[in-house]
Design an enzyme around this catalytic site. Structure first.
Site, short mmCIF file in Angstrom:
data_model
loop_
_atom_site.label_atom_id
_atom_site.label_comp_id
_atom_site.label_asym_id
_atom_site.label_seq_id
_atom_site.Cartn_x
_atom_site.Cartn_y
_atom_site.Cartn_z
N ASP A 13 0.87 -0.78 16.95
CA ASP A 13 -0.55 -1.09 17.13
C ASP A 13 -0.98 -1.13 18.59
OD1 ASP A 13 -0.67 -1.34 14.36
OD2 ASP A 13 -0.18 -3.47 14.43
N LYS A 16 -2.02 3.92 19.72
CA LYS A 16 -1.52 5.31 19.72
C LYS A 16 -2.53 6.28 19.12
CE LYS A 16 1.93 3.86 17.20
NZ LYS A 16 1.72 2.41 17.24
N GLY A 40 -0.93 2.44 10.66
CA GLY A 40 -2.38 2.42 10.55
C GLY A 40 -2.92 2.75 11.92
N HIS A 41 -3.43 3.95 12.09
CA HIS A 41 -3.92 4.39 13.40
C HIS A 41 -5.43 4.50 13.33
CE1 HIS A 41 0.24 6.31 14.42
NE2 HIS A 41 0.32 5.05 14.09
N GLN A 219 4.56 3.21 14.49
CA GLN A 219 5.24 1.96 14.79
C GLN A 219 5.49 1.85 16.29
OE1 GLN A 219 6.70 3.81 11.78
NE2 GLN A 219 4.94 2.77 10.92
#
Ligand code: GDP
Ligand code: IMO
Ligand code: MG
Length: 421
Positions: A13, A16, A40-41, A219
């Site tokens: 988080d 990225k 989750g991007h 990650q």
């Protein structure tokens, strides 16, 4: 730079997705090389917010081809929903713009059940997984009875492969359940068939033809199954080295590794976190930074920037540059702390200790820098930042010996500072 890895240098988080999306503007291919929909991007484009779990963050750039390479694990139902959701919002997702590796492993419903069962059985030492079946899917891959994307097109083989999983009976799965999954997943396979290719061949040919490629990590370094805070890690290798196994390109093709680093640190899930702030400063960072998980919406644990962790990330990833994100979240702090080293048994510790018992007992030592009051979220020129914000960035750069090439001051594309050498 024609092939560049983007990797998280902390516990995920770091931003990225935002950074990949911005750099993708000048790129031809964006490739995810590991992880699954535990990622989750978030990418903000103008007033629109996109939360991507499977699809690489290049998808919002019309000129970019987005690829899920062999190292990822995919949940076909989630992937198809994500593809359809993007299409509904006017984003082109078609076989010339999006490709999926034929040998990427598939997450089955049984993996999700096992993930949650294992988590509830871990009395007192939960990992706090995302519950997406990631660990069990990678376990089956390594145990050689995984199911790969191309297997979805061969229902008989698919059933045979699923039947090899002796653990299924332990979670009450019957042959009827397996038959139902085979029918459902064969259907997903047919829907995905136009996108399924040999992505290693495609990426290598693109590189030969001079195309520019981002290998987008999910990650973060400290969640790496080998190099992270084991067992409080994910079940894949987010570090840059995995970008070669996860895509099928040679390491000599990689020209740079950018470490995305939050100006403070967050962590979702369990596990040690030396600079964690369990006070109102931690809460203030969570509130201002909107630190709630993109995938599970869990509140993220927050703490000061940790240079022991960053130096470790530089070492294990071979970082060639750093992108410092969310600097704006530190606006308004009277002073800002940076952990320079730990102390363990009255001794100074400068390197991340591999023994988690030691890491657990490490006390951070800080340098305290003066804060700034100004709102920096609209500044696009490094020189125009308040002196104390510049000092913060310069301090990090000098302390770790790797250049900070970008600074992010907000979620939007325009809230980005490209820093001159
Ligand atoms: P990722 O998993 O590394 O892609 O990061 P996430 O998307 O899960 O979390 C980063 C969050 O911070 C997202 O909500 C982004 O929109 C947001 N974000 C990214 N960069 C910045 C920044 O520089 N400032 C602020 N305030 N938010 C940012
Ligand atoms: P992005 O790509 C932050 C964490 C989980 C848990 C541990 C293991 O958005 O940075 P898993 O479901 O992978 O078996 O959970 O890893 N985790 C993440 N934390 N960002 C992520 O992805 C994460 N993906 C997994 O919270 O602690
Ligand atoms: Mg995330």
């Amino acid at each position: 730079m024609s092939v560049q890895v983007i990797v998280g240098s902390q516990w995920g988080d770091e931003g990225k997705g935002k950074i990949t999306d911005i750099l993708a503007e000048k790129m031809d291919l964006v490739v995810r090389y590991q992880g699954g929909n535990n990622a989750g991007h978030t990418v903000v484009v103008g007033k629109e917010t996109f939360k991507l779990h499977h699809i690489p963050s290049g998808i919002l750039n019309d000129s970019c081809v987005s690829i899920m390479a062999n190292g990822v694990v995919l949940d076909p139902e989630v992937l198809l929903k994500e593809m359809n959701g993007l299409k509904k919002r006017g984003i082109a997702v078609n076989p010339s713009k999006f490709k999926l590796s034929s040998i990427a492993h598939v997450i089955l419903p049984f993996h999700k059940t096992l993930d949650s069962n294992q988590e509830s059985n871990r009395e007192g030492e939960k990992i706090g997984t995302t519950g997406r079946g990631i660990g069990p899917a990678y376990t089956d891959k390594i145990a050689r009875f995984g199911v790969r994307a191309m297997d979805l097109l061969k229902p008989e083989f698919l059933k045979k492969q699923i039947m090899k999983k002796s653990w299924l009976t332990g979670i009450g799965v019957t042959e009827k359940d397996i038959d139902d999954v085979v029918i459902e997943f064969h259907k997903y396979g047919k829907e995905l068939e136009p996108y399924i290719i040999d992505t290693s061949l495609y990426i290598n040919e693109a590189i030969k033809a001079g195309k520019r490629v981002i290998l987008e990590g999910a990650q973060g370094t400290m969640l790496d199954v080998d190099h992270g805070t084991y067992p409080f890690v994910t079940s894949s290798n987010p570090i840059s080295g995995a970008a070669t196994t996860g895509t099928g390109i040679g390491p000599q093709l990689i020209e740079g590794v950018m470490g995305v680093t939050k100006a403070y640190v967050t962590r979702v899930g369990e596990g040690p976190f030396p600079t964690e702030l369990l006070d109102e400063t931690g809460e203030a960072l969570r509130d201002k930074g909107g630190e709630y998980g993109t995938t599970t919406n869990r509140p993220r644990r927050c703490g000061w920037l940790d240079l022991v962790v960053l130096r470790y990330a530089i070492r294990v990833n071979g970082l060639t540059e750093i992108c410092l994100t969310k600097l704006d979240v530190l606006d308004g702090q009277e002073s800002v702390k940076i952990c320079t080293n730990y102390v363990y048994n009255n001794e100074k510790v400068e390197h991340f200790p591999l023994d988690l018992d030691v890491f657990n007992e490490c006390e951070p030592e800080y340098v305290e820098l003066p804060g700034w009051d100004e709102d920096i979220s609209k500044i696009t020129d490094f020189e125009k930042l308040p002196e104390n914000a510049k000092t913060f960035v310069d301090y990090v750069e000098q302390a770790v010996g790797v250049k900070v090439s970008m600074v992010s001051v907000g979620p939007n594309r325009v809230q980005t500072i490209f820093k001159n050498d």
